[in-house]
Design an enzyme around this catalytic site. Structure first.
Site, PDB file in Angstrom:
ATOM      1  N   LYS A 138       5.874   0.853 -11.643  1.00 19.58           N
ATOM      2  CA  LYS A 138       4.412   0.707 -11.566  1.00 19.58           C
ATOM      3  C   LYS A 138       4.105   0.320 -10.115  1.00 19.58           C
ATOM      4  CE  LYS A 138       1.076  -1.548 -11.378  1.00 19.58           C
ATOM      5  NZ  LYS A 138       0.132  -1.467 -10.223  1.00 19.58           N
ATOM      6  N   SER A 173       2.244 -11.046  -4.849  1.00 19.21           N
ATOM      7  CA  SER A 173       1.789 -12.379  -4.442  1.00 19.21           C
ATOM      8  C   SER A 173       2.306 -13.442  -5.418  1.00 19.21           C
ATOM      9  CB  SER A 173       0.260 -12.383  -4.401  1.00 19.21           C
ATOM     10  OG  SER A 173      -0.239 -12.048  -5.677  1.00 19.21           O
ATOM     11  N   PHE A 214       1.528  -3.409  -2.399  1.00 19.75           N
ATOM     12  CA  PHE A 214       1.019  -2.326  -1.551  1.00 19.75           C
ATOM     13  C   PHE A 214       1.761  -2.213  -0.230  1.00 19.75           C
ATOM     14  CE2 PHE A 214      -1.349  -5.836   0.409  1.00 19.75           C
ATOM     15  CZ  PHE A 214      -1.291  -5.487   1.750  1.00 19.75           C
ATOM     16  N   GLU A 239      -1.279 -18.273   2.318  1.00 20.60           N
ATOM     17  CA  GLU A 239      -0.755 -17.006   2.856  1.00 20.60           C
ATOM     18  C   GLU A 239      -1.936 -16.132   3.263  1.00 20.60           C
ATOM     19  OE1 GLU A 239       1.064 -14.146   0.150  1.00 20.60           O
ATOM     20  OE2 GLU A 239       2.481 -13.552   1.703  1.00 20.60           O
ATOM     21  N   CYS A 288       6.114  -9.313   4.007  1.00 15.78           N
ATOM     22  CA  CYS A 288       6.492 -10.594   3.398  1.00 15.78           C
ATOM     23  C   CYS A 288       7.439 -11.355   4.300  1.00 15.78           C
ATOM     24  CB  CYS A 288       7.135 -10.357   2.050  1.00 15.78           C
ATOM     25  SG  CYS A 288       8.607  -9.351   2.190  1.00 15.78           S
ATOM     26  N   GLU A 322      -1.707   0.236  -6.867  1.00 15.12           N
ATOM     27  CA  GLU A 322      -2.776   1.229  -7.000  1.00 15.12           C
ATOM     28  C   GLU A 322      -3.423   1.531  -5.651  1.00 15.12           C
ATOM     29  OE1 GLU A 322      -2.518  -1.852  -7.963  1.00 15.12           O
ATOM     30  OE2 GLU A 322      -4.409  -2.747  -8.612  1.00 15.12           O
TER      31      GLU A 322
HETATM   32  P1  NAD Z   1      -0.335  -8.325  -5.731  1.00 12.81           P
HETATM   33  O1  NAD Z   1       0.299  -9.520  -6.333  1.00 12.81           O
HETATM   34  O2  NAD Z   1      -1.806  -8.277  -5.671  1.00 12.81           O
HETATM   35  O3  NAD Z   1       0.119  -6.996  -6.525  1.00 12.81           O
HETATM   36  C1  NAD Z   1       1.459  -6.702  -6.790  1.00 12.81           C
HETATM   37  C2  NAD Z   1       1.544  -5.836  -8.036  1.00 12.81           C
HETATM   38  O4  NAD Z   1       0.998  -6.559  -9.143  1.00 12.81           O
HETATM   39  C3  NAD Z   1       0.729  -4.545  -7.927  1.00 12.81           C
HETATM   40  O5  NAD Z   1       1.449  -3.502  -8.526  1.00 12.81           O
HETATM   41  C4  NAD Z   1      -0.547  -4.861  -8.691  1.00 12.81           C
HETATM   42  O6  NAD Z   1      -1.115  -3.728  -9.312  1.00 12.81           O
HETATM   43  C5  NAD Z   1      -0.073  -5.848  -9.735  1.00 12.81           C
HETATM   44  N1  NAD Z   1      -1.109  -6.829 -10.112  1.00 12.81           N
HETATM   45  C6  NAD Z   1      -2.115  -7.294  -9.324  1.00 12.81           C
HETATM   46  N2  NAD Z   1      -2.859  -8.179 -10.000  1.00 12.81           N
HETATM   47  C7  NAD Z   1      -2.310  -8.288 -11.230  1.00 12.81           C
HETATM   48  C8  NAD Z   1      -2.637  -9.058 -12.383  1.00 12.81           C
HETATM   49  N3  NAD Z   1      -3.677  -9.878 -12.384  1.00 12.81           N
HETATM   50  N4  NAD Z   1      -1.862  -8.928 -13.475  1.00 12.81           N
HETATM   51  C9  NAD Z   1      -0.799  -8.095 -13.486  1.00 12.81           C
HETATM   52  N5  NAD Z   1      -0.448  -7.332 -12.420  1.00 12.81           N
HETATM   53  C10 NAD Z   1      -1.196  -7.431 -11.301  1.00 12.81           C
HETATM   54  O7  NAD Z   1       0.317  -8.147  -4.279  1.00 12.81           O
HETATM   55  P2  NAD Z   1      -0.117  -7.137  -3.151  1.00 12.81           P
HETATM   56  O8  NAD Z   1      -1.408  -7.581  -2.570  1.00 12.81           O
HETATM   57  O9  NAD Z   1       0.012  -5.743  -3.619  1.00 12.81           O
HETATM   58  O10 NAD Z   1       1.061  -7.369  -2.086  1.00 12.81           O
HETATM   59  C11 NAD Z   1       1.043  -8.399  -1.125  1.00 12.81           C
HETATM   60  C12 NAD Z   1       1.797  -9.619  -1.623  1.00 12.81           C
HETATM   61  O11 NAD Z   1       3.143  -9.271  -1.947  1.00 12.81           O
HETATM   62  C13 NAD Z   1       1.902 -10.704  -0.570  1.00 12.81           C
HETATM   63  O12 NAD Z   1       1.692 -11.949  -1.199  1.00 12.81           O
HETATM   64  C14 NAD Z   1       3.328 -10.583  -0.069  1.00 12.81           C
HETATM   65  O13 NAD Z   1       3.867 -11.775   0.476  1.00 12.81           O
HETATM   66  C15 NAD Z   1       4.034 -10.193  -1.314  1.00 12.81           C
HETATM   67  N6  NAD Z   1       5.310  -9.544  -1.035  1.00 12.81           N
HETATM   68  C16 NAD Z   1       6.432 -10.267  -1.237  1.00 12.81           C
HETATM   69  C17 NAD Z   1       7.662  -9.720  -0.948  1.00 12.81           C
HETATM   70  C18 NAD Z   1       8.912 -10.509  -1.147  1.00 12.81           C
HETATM   71  O14 NAD Z   1       9.980  -9.966  -0.961  1.00 12.81           O
HETATM   72  N7  NAD Z   1       8.868 -11.766  -1.526  1.00 12.81           N
HETATM   73  C19 NAD Z   1       7.742  -8.394  -0.464  1.00 12.81           C
HETATM   74  C20 NAD Z   1       6.573  -7.673  -0.280  1.00 12.81           C
HETATM   75  C21 NAD Z   1       5.350  -8.264  -0.563  1.00 12.81           C
END
Ligand code: NAD
Length: 515
Positions: free
Chosen positions: A190, A243, A166, A399, A298, A193
């Site tokens: 994808k 994450s 997000f 985190e 991040c 959401e």
């Molecule tokens: P998230 O892991 O909750 O979601 C990321 C994606 O995975 C979304 O599209 C979501 O719909 C999908 N998703 C969520 N739960 C899922 C599941 N159980 N099974 C399959 N797909 C699933 O992350 P977020 O809250 O959207 O974003 C924040 C996180 O992203 C933080 O941990 C941040 O550090 C990380 N991030 C990392 C970087 C990097 O470069 N390393 C960059 C941006 C964000």
């Protein structure tokens, strides 16, 4: 306080009638056939602004089938033809980036200038991809043996999936899709959401730029859409950002299905301040990198390691600076920091503040009491500063992904380095010092993928690659730069001989010798 469950989210019923944000399949908006959908909320007001369709098996199948068909044609077009479309996309994006920034602020909450900065960093990757002709050049070695030449080439993979978080609804997809498309692949994105509209805006821009239908597809949704891409036999590669628990899951499941995977995870970025640093510069940097985008980056700094007695002075200067920050609606003039993305996330971050107090850290600035310049229903939490944080506390170990900056004290450079290297994450880090030798030692010895020297958020330029180490990245290829080009292409080596017909003949069953 774990991050995410691995269960599919339960679609909710609409709280207000609102437009449904569609998928983008075969070059056009596609409402989706199922009844699964989720609310999209403006975090600065708490008001539901729309619904987003959630893909089911039918939409996943239609998306991948359309992408597969498009990939075959697009991948065979000339580099010149493909590059011209990418150039056009770049021009349109540059002309209209304020529109995209406004969409980001509405659904994510970050302030407009920050949203515009996000788009500009994504645009840099588009500009990098405009040079794909140079990036796809192979090597050639004439006359490796008598009359034998060798050359290498790189070819597209076919259909590639991008799954994004997000916090950067435009920039993170742009870390991948410009290179993937320029290299001749079809992309299925994808998005999160929580802020899905940016993806549709970018899809429309691609259509305007002349990209053939099916080369850029958007599949909205949750775990069902993600799993559909991970398991689909016609998806060749997955680029994931999110994450750490989900990144690990995505990496394992997609690898099990035989795909190429890069899965970027969470972070806990440390900024080390040595006694010889310019403390005003360090305090400015800590505030900018700790609280920018409400800490939902991040590459945000979440831990400041104050070395050799700098702690009291740094805490004083940082806390002074936080009093000048305005938390509020990101569309309002003068706002420094917007709301958190959802009420649930805001409450989770606030619960970490409660936990830090209970665990014995010193709460110097309490963001829970912030008075925002915004609507009462917004998901507000102001800048928060803890001092005397220790590694056993949950606010250090986990985190948080919010505007919470922890100060840890270390006696020596070596102690600070050991602390950073003991952390399971390895995304970004920074050192502030005026000692070149210390900076160089840090740069060489730290177990982190992106390092800043007197630079708090060392995000690499598009022509370098972005990615962390350890639990911040699963897979071995980072995003964009030459690693991105390699991720989205397969290498081939051709050995050729064009013999003089008069000299051809004779059997040779032994292993061929070069001569
Ligand atoms: P998230 O892991 O909750 O979601 C990321 C994606 O995975 C979304 O599209 C979501 O719909 C999908 N998703 C969520 N739960 C899922 C599941 N159980 N099974 C399959 N797909 C699933 O992350 P977020 O809250 O959207 O974003 C924040 C996180 O992203 C933080 O941990 C941040 O550090 C990380 N991030 C990392 C970087 C990097 O470069 N390393 C960059 C941006 C964000």
């Amino acid at each position: 306080m774990s991050t995410d469950s691995t269960a599919p989210s339960t679609p909710s019923t609409p709280s207000t009638p609102a437009d449904t944000i569609p998928h983008w399949i075969d070059g056009q908006a596609h409402p989706g056939g199922g009844d699964r959908a989720g609310d999209v909320t403006n975090p600065a007001t708490g008001v539901v602004t729309g619904r987003v369709a959630f893909a089911g098996p039918q939409e996943i199948e239609a998306a991948v089938a359309s992408a597969k068909k498009a990939a075959a044609d697009w991948g065979s077009r000339s580099i010149t033809a493909r590059t011209q479309v990418v150039f056009r996309f770049r021009e349109l994006l540059n002309e209209r980036k304020e529109e995209l920034a406004a969409i980001i602020t509405r659904e994510h909450g970050k302030v407009l200038s920050d949203a515009l900065g996000e788009v500009s960093r994504g645009q840099e990757v588009v500009e990098f991809a405009c040079g794909i002709a140079h990036l796809l050049k192979g090597a050639t070695s004439p006359q490796v043996s008598t009359g034998v030449d060798v050359h290498s080439l790189r070819q597209p993979l076919g259909v590639v999936g991008i799954i994004s978080p997000f916090n950067f609804p435009a920039m993170v997809p742009m870390w991948f899709f410009p290179v993937a498309i320029a290299a001749g692949n079809a992309v299925v994105l994808k998005p999160s959401e929580k802020d899905p509209s940016a993806s549709i805006w970018m899809a429309e821009l691609w259509r305007e730029a002349g990209l053939p239908a099916g080369v850029f597809t958007v599949l909205q949704g949750d775990k069902v859409a993600v799993d559909g891409l991970l398991d689909h036999p016609d998806v060749a590669a997955i680029s994931f950002v999110g994450s750490t628990p989900i990144a690990r899951y995505v990496y394992e499941r997609a690898a099990q299905a035989g795909k190429r995977v890069q899965a970027l995870g969470g972070a806990k970025n440390h900024m080390v301040v040595l006694p010889d640093a310019d403390l005003d510069l360090a305090a400015d940097a800590a505030v900018s990198a700790g609280y920018g985008s409400a800490g939902e980056r991040c590459m945000a700094i979440s831990v400041l390691v104050a070395v050799g007695g700098t702690g009291d002075e740094l805490v004083r200067r940082i806390s002074e600076r936080t009093t000048g920050l305005t938390t509020g609606d990101g569309t309002r003039e003068g706002t420094d920091m917007g709301p958190l993305v959802t009420r649930a996330h805001r409450d989770k971050v606030a619960s970490y503040v409660d936990a830090g107090v209970a665990e014995g850290a010193t709460l110097v600035v309490d963001g829970r009491t912030v008075e925002p310049d915004g609507e009462g229903g917004g998901f507000w939490l102001g800048p928060t500063l803890f001092d005397h944080v220790t590694p056993d506390m949950s606010i250090y170990a986990e985190e948080i992904f919010g505007p919470v900056l922890n100060v840890v004290r270390a006696d020596t450079f070596a102690e600070a380095l050991d602390l950073v290297n003991a952390n399971p994450y390895g995304n970004g880090t920074a050192i502030f010092t005026s000692n070149g030798a210390a900076a160089r030692a840090y740069e060489q010895e730290v177990q982190v993928g992106m390092v800043g020297v007197n630079v708090p958020i060392p995000v690499p330029m598009a022509y370098y690659s972005f990615g962390g180490w350890k639990d911040s990245l699963f897979g071995d290829t980072h995003a964009h730069g030459i690693e991105g080009v390699h991720f989205f292409t397969r290498g081939k080596v051709v050995t050729s001989r064009w013999p003089d017909p008069s000299t051809v003949g004779g059997l040779e069953l032994a292993f061929p010798k070069n001569s």
